[in-house]
Scaffold this active site. Structure first.
Site, PDB file in Angstrom:
ATOM      1  CB  CYS A 127      -1.007   0.013   1.150  1.00 48.62           C
ATOM      2  SG  CYS A 127      -2.398   1.140   0.783  1.00 48.62           S
ATOM      3  CG  ASP A 196      -5.366   1.919   7.694  1.00 43.10           C
ATOM      4  OD1 ASP A 196      -4.607   1.118   7.111  1.00 43.10           O
ATOM      5  OD2 ASP A 196      -5.771   2.978   7.191  1.00 43.10           O
TER       6      ASP A 196
HETATM    7  P1  RI2 Z   1      -0.132   6.408   6.582  1.00 43.86           P
HETATM    8  C1  RI2 Z   1      -3.847   3.431   4.163  1.00 43.86           C
HETATM    9  O1  RI2 Z   1      -5.207   3.218   4.002  1.00 43.86           O
HETATM   10  C2  RI2 Z   1      -3.034   2.156   4.032  1.00 43.86           C
HETATM   11  O2  RI2 Z   1      -3.681   1.030   4.605  1.00 43.86           O
HETATM   12  C3  RI2 Z   1      -1.787   2.570   4.763  1.00 43.86           C
HETATM   13  O3  RI2 Z   1      -0.969   1.466   5.128  1.00 43.86           O
HETATM   14  C4  RI2 Z   1      -2.398   3.268   5.972  1.00 43.86           C
HETATM   15  O4  RI2 Z   1      -3.504   3.998   5.434  1.00 43.86           O
HETATM   16  C5  RI2 Z   1      -1.474   4.167   6.747  1.00 43.86           C
HETATM   17  O5  RI2 Z   1      -1.044   5.240   5.972  1.00 43.86           O
HETATM   18  P2  RI2 Z   1      -6.063   3.791   2.720  1.00 43.86           P
HETATM   19  O6  RI2 Z   1      -6.511   5.191   3.127  1.00 43.86           O
HETATM   20  O7  RI2 Z   1      -0.920   7.084   7.657  1.00 43.86           O
HETATM   21  O8  RI2 Z   1      -5.232   3.756   1.470  1.00 43.86           O
HETATM   22  O9  RI2 Z   1       1.126   5.760   7.119  1.00 43.86           O
HETATM   23  O10 RI2 Z   1      -7.260   2.868   2.656  1.00 43.86           O
HETATM   24  O11 RI2 Z   1       0.136   7.310   5.397  1.00 43.86           O
END
Ligand code: RI2
Length: 317
Positions: A127, A196
C-alpha cells in the site's frame, strides 16, 4: 476546507492514508470552529455543531482509528469552556498541535525505522503509507543501498503512489502484483508496512493483503515491522470495542455493467485485514519501537483515558 467537502473527499479516497485523513479532519474542524465562532452563536449551539461535525467526519471511513482519535483530540476539553471564544481558541489550538505533532511523529518514525534498514537489504512494502515510506526515504538519505519490492494494491492501486515516491527519490524499486508476494519473499530481508489501527492485543489492521504478506514473511523468516504513530492505537479495544473492517463498493473491483452480467456472483471488497501480533516483530512509533504486546501501554501512556473513545455518551445539557 469545509467539513462537508473534507468528509466527501475522505469517503471517496481523494484524501486517503490514515495520517492524512486524521490531519484533514483536524483542519476541517478548526476551520469550521473559526467560521461559526465568528458569528452570533450560543455556547450550547456551538458545542452541538462542533460535535455533530466531528461525528460526520468520524462516519466517513470506519477502520482507521486515526480519524476518531484525531476528532476526539481536537474536541478534548472544549465542553468545559465557558464561552464560545474560549472554546474556539482551545479547539483550534488542539487542532494545530495535533497536525504539528503528527508531522513530527513521522520524522521520529523515519529516524527509528531507518535503523532497521541495512546496506544490501531488499525491503518489501504494501500500500502507500507515509510512515513506512518515511523510513525508506530516511535510510536512502543516509546513503544506504537497498532496493524495494512494492505491491500493486488492488483495487485502488495505491502501490503506484509508493513506487512514484521511491523512484523520484532515486530508490531502486520493483513493482509486483499482489499475488507475487510469496514468489519474491525469498529475496526479501525486511517487510515494512503502515497501519490504520492497532488493537490492545497488538493486532495490526492495515490494507487488505497485509496479513498474507505477514504470513509469507513468517514462513520465510523475514522480519515484519509496522510503522505507525501512537494515535493509530485504538483505546476502544481496551473496553471490548471492535474495529470495523470497511467493505467498499464492488464497482472498485469490476464495473457495474460487467458485474450485472454475472447472476450468481457476489463481489466482495474489504479494504483492510487483521494481522495478529504473533506475525509482527516491532511496531515503530514516534516514541520508539515496541513489540506488539506493548500496545496496552501505548494506549495508556500516550493516548490517555480521556480521549473520549471510551465514552461515546456526551454529557452536554
Ligand atoms: P499512513 C492506508 O489506508 C493504508 O492502509 C496505509 O498502510 C495506511 O492507510 C497508513 O497510511 P487507505 O486510506 O498514515 O489507502 O502511514 O485505505 O500514510
Amino acid at each position: 476546507m469545509s467539513v462537508a467537502d473534507t468528509a466527501e473527499k475522505i469517503k471517496n479516497m481523494e484524501i486517503r492514508g490514515a495520517g492524512k485523513i486524521a490531519r484533514s479532519a483536524a483542519g476541517a474542524l478548526s476551520d469550521y470552529s473559526a467560521e461559526i465562532a465568528a458569528g452570533d452563536i450560543q455556547l450550547k449551539d456551538y458545542l452541538q455543531r462542533m460535535h455533530d461535525a466531528g461525528d460526520i467526519l468520524k462516519g466517513t471511513r470506519p477502520t482507521a482509528v486515526s480519524l476518531p482519535n484525531a476528532v476526539n483530540i481536537v474536541l478534548r476539553g472544549v465542553d468545559a469552556e465557558k464561552s464560545v471564544a474560549d472554546a474556539d481558541t482551545l479547539l483550534r489550538k488542539n487542532a494545530s498541535e495535533f497536525i504539528e505533532n503528527s508531522k513530527l511523529a513521522i520524522q521520529n518514525i523515519a529516524d527509528i525505522g531507518a535503523r532497521y534498514i541495512k546496506d544490501g537489504d531488499t525491503v518489501m512494502t504494501h500500500c502507500n503509507s507515509d510512515a513506512a515510506i518515511s523510513c525508506m526515504l530516511k535510510a536512502h538519505e543516509q546513503g544506504k543501498e537497498f532496493e524495494v519490492f512494492a505491491t500493486e494494491v488492488r483495487p485502488r492501486n495505491q502501490g503506484y503512489l509508493t513506487i512514484k515516491t521511491l523512484s523520484d527519490a532515486g530508490i531502486k524499486t520493483n513493482f509486483i502484483v499482489d499475488s507475487a508476494v510469496r514468489y519474491f519473499m525469498k529475496k526479501v530481508s525486511l517487510v515494512i508496512t503502515g497501519c490504520d489501527a492497532v488493537t490492545v492485543n497488538g493486532a495490526v489492521i492495515n490494507k487488505i493483503g497485509t496479513s498474507q504478506i505477514a504470513l509469507c514473511a513468517q514462513e520465510a523468516r523475514v522480519p515484519f515491522i509496522v510503522a505507525g504513530e501512537t494515535y493509530k492505537f485504538a483505546p476502544r479495544t481496551v473496553m471490548g470495542g471492535h474495529i470495523d473492517i470497511e467493505e467498499r463498493d464492488a464497482s472498485e473491483i469490476m464495473p457495474a455493467e460487467k458485474a450485472a452480467l454475472l447472476k450468481n456472483v457476489t463481489i466482495r471488497n474489504p479494504a483492510f485485514d487483521v494481522t495478529p501480533a504473533e506475525y509482527i516483530d516491532y511496531i515503530i512509533t514516534e516514541k520508539g519501537a515496541i513489540p506488539p504486546a506493548m500496545a496496552y501501554l501505548v494506549i495508556r501512556e500516550y493516548l490517555g483515558w480521556d480521549i473520549g473513545e471510551f465514552d461515546t455518551i456526551r454529557n452536554r445539557s
